[in-house]
Design an enzyme around this catalytic site. Structure first.
Site, PDB file in Angstrom:
ATOM      1  N   GLY A   9      -1.678 -16.221   3.547  1.00  0.00           N
ATOM      2  CA  GLY A   9      -0.357 -16.798   3.785  1.00  0.00           C
ATOM      3  C   GLY A   9      -0.405 -17.955   5.000  1.00  0.00           C
ATOM      4  O   GLY A   9       0.392 -17.790   5.654  1.00  0.00           O
ATOM      5  N   SER A  11      -0.576 -21.069   5.190  1.00  0.00           N
ATOM      6  CA  SER A  11      -0.266 -22.226   5.198  1.00  0.00           C
ATOM      7  C   SER A  11       0.658 -22.872   6.010  1.00  0.00           C
ATOM      8  O   SER A  11       1.119 -23.501   6.611  1.00  0.00           O
ATOM      9  CB  SER A  11      -0.114 -22.057   3.701  1.00  0.00           C
ATOM     10  N   TYR A 152      11.390  -4.040   2.600  1.00  0.00           N
ATOM     11  CA  TYR A 152      10.565  -5.026   3.542  1.00  0.00           C
ATOM     12  C   TYR A 152      10.522  -4.308   4.596  1.00  0.00           C
ATOM     13  O   TYR A 152       9.062  -3.874   5.437  1.00  0.00           O
ATOM     14  CB  TYR A 152      11.505  -6.280   4.049  1.00  0.00           C
ATOM     15  N   ALA A 154      10.484  -0.930   4.309  1.00  0.00           N
ATOM     16  CA  ALA A 154       9.461  -0.053   4.154  1.00  0.00           C
ATOM     17  C   ALA A 154       8.089  -0.168   3.790  1.00  0.00           C
ATOM     18  O   ALA A 154       7.234   0.367   4.767  1.00  0.00           O
ATOM     19  CB  ALA A 154      10.561   1.012   3.269  1.00  0.00           C
ATOM     20  N   LYS A 156       6.721  -2.938   5.736  1.00  0.00           N
ATOM     21  CA  LYS A 156       6.332  -3.317   6.760  1.00  0.00           C
ATOM     22  C   LYS A 156       5.666  -1.651   7.823  1.00  0.00           C
ATOM     23  O   LYS A 156       4.850  -1.809   8.661  1.00  0.00           O
ATOM     24  CB  LYS A 156       7.201  -4.021   7.652  1.00  0.00           C
TER      25      LYS A 156
END
Length: 245
Positions: A9, A11, A152, A154, A156
């Site tokens: 990720g 970019s 999300y 959970a 993380k």
């Protein structure tokens, strides 16, 4: 020793800022993207202006095989791998009752399973090099929960367990594994909430503002450095004091 890193990720946002910060510390950097090739190439160009090599690789981390191949391609292109920054992810703000099984599985795959798979492939290269750093980018919501993103939160939170487990498994090899938990940060995925509720967020955060991607990246790059060699298994919050543990 020439240092080489993969930032997933990479970019935009925190990932792009991390790629640049790592280059300033002497890292050649491979950065992955899913759809924003132009942004990725702009970040790569900035890495090269600093004087380091850069490689841009496309991968959809919802696909387990692509996650594995991404790491292999990065290591092949750079001539090895010393650092892995698992930064790729996305946010889906949905009431928990409306989260479908497909939503759940996709979030777990991208935000939890793919970092684990990337680490599995990356670690042998780190062992061979005799130097390794893994940094998992989690979230404030791993610590506080989320009423509008249970999947999300959970996923993380799961990264915290992965970090602690891998730090124990890899300590004898001198490979450190840490987690960074950003709070509100001025990135594309937070743009909507920051634009809709700027005053509310400013009141919530003791420092009175959202963080900048480069502020998060500075910590990530430090954790990838030789100076951070005695830090492992840690979860470091960067949130302006919003959630004090």
């Amino acid at each position: 020793m020439r240092l080489r890193a993969l930032v997933t990720g990479g970019s935009r946002g925190i990932g792009a800022a991390t790629a640049v910060r790592l280059a300033r510390r002497g890292y050649d950097v491979a950065l992955s993207f899913r759809s924003s090739r132009q942004d990725a190439e702009e970040t790569a160009a900035e890495v090269e202006r600093i004087g380091c090599r850069s490689v841009v690789l496309q991968a959809d981390l919802a696909d387990a095989q692509q996650a594995r191949e991404l790491v292999r391609s990065a290591a092949e292109a750079l001539g090895g791998l010393n650092a892995l920054v698992n930064n790729a992810g996305y946010v889906q703000r949905t009431p928990w009752e409306e989260v479908s099984l497909e939503d759940w599985n996709m979030m777990i795959q991208v935000a939890l399973t793919s970092p684990f798979l990337c680490a599995q492939v990356a670690v042998p290269y780190m062992k061979e090099a005799g130097f390794g750093r893994i940094v998992n980018v989690s979230s404030l919501r791993a610590l506080t929960g989320s009423a509008h993103g249970v999947h999300y939160s959970a996923a993380k939170a799961g990264l915290l367990g992965v970090t602690r487990s891998l730090s124990l498994a890899l300590a004898s090899h001198g490979i450190t594994v840490n987690t960074v938990c950003p709070g509100y940060t001025a990135t594309d995925i937070n743009r909507e909430v920051l634009e809709q509720q700027p005053e509310k967020i400013a009141r919530q955060v003791p420092l009175g503002r959202a963080g900048e991607p480069d502020e998060i990246a500075a910590l990530i790059a430090f954790l990838c450095s030789e100076e951070a060699g005695y830090i492992t298994g840690e979860t470091v919050s960067v949130n302006g004091g919003l959630h004090m543990r």
